[in-house]
Design a protein around this motif. Sequence first.
Motif, short mmCIF file in Angstrom:
data_model
loop_
_atom_site.label_atom_id
_atom_site.label_comp_id
_atom_site.label_asym_id
_atom_site.label_seq_id
_atom_site.Cartn_x
_atom_site.Cartn_y
_atom_site.Cartn_z
N LEU A 59 0.82 -1.21 0.00
CA LEU A 59 0.00 0.00 0.00
C LEU A 59 0.86 1.26 0.00
CD1 LEU A 59 -2.80 -0.99 2.52
CD2 LEU A 59 -3.06 -0.58 0.06
N ASP A 60 1.87 1.29 0.84
CA ASP A 60 2.74 2.47 0.94
C ASP A 60 3.50 2.75 -0.35
OD1 ASP A 60 1.87 2.78 3.53
OD2 ASP A 60 3.76 2.21 4.47
N ASN A 61 3.75 1.69 -1.11
CA ASN A 61 4.50 1.83 -2.36
C ASN A 61 3.62 1.75 -3.59
OD1 ASN A 61 7.53 1.92 -1.63
ND2 ASN A 61 6.63 0.40 -0.24
N GLU A 62 2.30 1.83 -3.37
CA GLU A 62 1.32 1.82 -4.45
C GLU A 62 1.53 0.67 -5.44
OE1 GLU A 62 1.32 5.75 -6.13
OE2 GLU A 62 0.77 6.67 -4.23
N LEU A 63 1.72 -0.50 -4.89
CA LEU A 63 1.93 -1.69 -5.71
C LEU A 63 0.63 -2.49 -5.80
CD1 LEU A 63 5.34 -2.84 -4.20
CD2 LEU A 63 4.98 -1.65 -6.35
N ASP A 64 0.21 -2.79 -7.00
CA ASP A 64 -0.98 -3.62 -7.19
C ASP A 64 -0.67 -5.09 -6.95
OD1 ASP A 64 -2.55 -1.45 -7.90
OD2 ASP A 64 -2.03 -1.64 -10.03
N HIS A 65 0.53 -5.46 -7.31
CA HIS A 65 0.94 -6.86 -7.20
C HIS A 65 2.32 -6.92 -6.57
CE1 HIS A 65 1.67 -11.04 -8.13
NE2 HIS A 65 2.77 -10.70 -8.78
N LEU A 66 2.45 -7.70 -5.54
CA LEU A 66 3.74 -7.90 -4.89
C LEU A 66 4.17 -9.34 -5.18
CD1 LEU A 66 5.61 -6.19 -3.14
CD2 LEU A 66 4.53 -7.20 -1.15
N PRO A 67 5.27 -9.53 -5.90
CA PRO A 67 5.70 -10.89 -6.28
C PRO A 67 6.27 -11.66 -5.09
CG PRO A 67 7.31 -9.29 -7.01
CD PRO A 67 6.17 -8.51 -6.40
N MET A 68 5.38 -12.24 -4.29
CA MET A 68 5.79 -12.92 -3.06
C MET A 68 6.85 -13.99 -3.32
SD MET A 68 5.36 -12.82 0.14
CE MET A 68 3.93 -11.78 0.10
N GLY A 69 6.67 -14.77 -4.36
CA GLY A 69 7.65 -15.81 -4.67
C GLY A 69 9.04 -15.24 -4.93
N ASP A 70 9.09 -14.08 -5.61
CA ASP A 70 10.39 -13.45 -5.88
C ASP A 70 11.03 -12.94 -4.59
OD1 ASP A 70 9.75 -14.00 -8.48
OD2 ASP A 70 9.63 -11.91 -9.13
N ILE A 71 10.21 -12.39 -3.70
CA ILE A 71 10.74 -11.89 -2.42
C ILE A 71 11.30 -13.05 -1.60
CG2 ILE A 71 10.08 -10.84 -0.22
CD1 ILE A 71 7.96 -9.26 -1.87
N VAL A 72 10.57 -14.14 -1.55
CA VAL A 72 11.04 -15.32 -0.82
C VAL A 72 12.32 -15.87 -1.46
CG1 VAL A 72 10.48 -17.72 -0.22
CG2 VAL A 72 8.76 -15.91 0.06
N ALA A 73 12.35 -15.90 -2.79
CA ALA A 73 13.54 -16.41 -3.50
C ALA A 73 14.77 -15.58 -3.17
CB ALA A 73 13.29 -16.42 -5.00
N VAL A 74 14.63 -14.25 -3.18
CA VAL A 74 15.77 -13.37 -2.88
C VAL A 74 16.24 -13.58 -1.44
CG1 VAL A 74 16.47 -10.96 -2.56
CG2 VAL A 74 15.21 -11.62 -4.61
N ALA A 75 15.30 -13.61 -0.50
CA ALA A 75 15.66 -13.76 0.91
C ALA A 75 16.35 -15.10 1.18
CB ALA A 75 14.41 -13.62 1.78
N LEU A 76 15.79 -16.19 0.67
CA LEU A 76 16.39 -17.50 0.89
C LEU A 76 17.73 -17.64 0.17
CD1 LEU A 76 13.30 -19.86 0.76
CD2 LEU A 76 14.74 -19.34 2.73
N ASP A 77 17.80 -17.10 -1.04
CA ASP A 77 19.06 -17.17 -1.79
C ASP A 77 20.17 -16.43 -1.05
OD1 ASP A 77 20.62 -17.83 -4.24
OD2 ASP A 77 20.69 -15.64 -4.37
N GLU A 78 19.88 -15.24 -0.56
CA GLU A 78 20.89 -14.48 0.19
C GLU A 78 21.29 -15.23 1.47
OE1 GLU A 78 19.63 -10.46 0.90
OE2 GLU A 78 19.53 -10.00 -1.24
N TRP A 79 20.32 -15.77 2.17
CA TRP A 79 20.58 -16.50 3.41
C TRP A 79 21.49 -17.72 3.15
CZ3 TRP A 79 19.27 -21.33 5.52
CH2 TRP A 79 19.42 -21.43 6.90
N LEU A 80 21.15 -18.50 2.12
CA LEU A 80 21.95 -19.68 1.78
C LEU A 80 23.34 -19.29 1.26
CD1 LEU A 80 19.18 -21.84 0.14
CD2 LEU A 80 20.48 -22.41 2.22
N THR A 81 23.41 -18.26 0.42
CA THR A 81 24.69 -17.84 -0.15
C THR A 81 25.66 -17.39 0.94
OG1 THR A 81 23.66 -17.24 -2.24
CG2 THR A 81 25.79 -16.22 -1.76
N THR A 82 25.18 -16.67 1.93
CA THR A 82 26.09 -16.21 3.00
C THR A 82 26.62 -17.37 3.82
OG1 THR A 82 24.28 -15.81 4.56
CG2 THR A 82 25.00 -13.95 3.22
N ARG A 83 25.95 -18.52 3.72
CA ARG A 83 26.39 -19.70 4.45
C ARG A 83 27.16 -20.69 3.56
NH1 ARG A 83 22.59 -17.09 6.66
NH2 ARG A 83 22.21 -17.16 8.89
N GLY A 84 27.39 -20.30 2.33
CA GLY A 84 28.20 -21.12 1.43
C GLY A 84 27.44 -22.20 0.71
N PHE A 85 26.13 -22.05 0.60
CA PHE A 85 25.32 -23.06 -0.08
C PHE A 85 24.59 -22.47 -1.25
CE2 PHE A 85 25.86 -24.67 4.16
CZ PHE A 85 26.15 -26.00 3.95
#
Length: 85
Positions: A59-85
């Motif tokens: 709402l604050d960013n006036e987004l009609d669609h928030l790509p939840m799968g992409d957000i999860v992918a970025v978060a998990l990818d960063e988390w795994l990458t920092t751990r060497g996986f």
Amino acid sequence: MHSEAAPSDGTSRAPGPGRPKDIPETAVILNQRIIPRESLDSSVPTALKLKRRIKRFALDNELDHLPMGDIVAVALDEWLTTRGF
């Protein structure tokens, strides 16, 4: 000799951070027009109020669609990458 497994604290036993060589950068994948996808099923702590915060962000960013799968992918990818996986 009896050995007990240490409880998992979410940290890696890998030698260091870094993305495996056969895994492309997240932005490269997410910028493709057609992306093969797989489903992840997870539950998150209610106390974090993630659903409410995500709706507020959209709402604050006036987004009609928030790509939840992409957000999860970025978060998990960063988390795994920092751990060497």
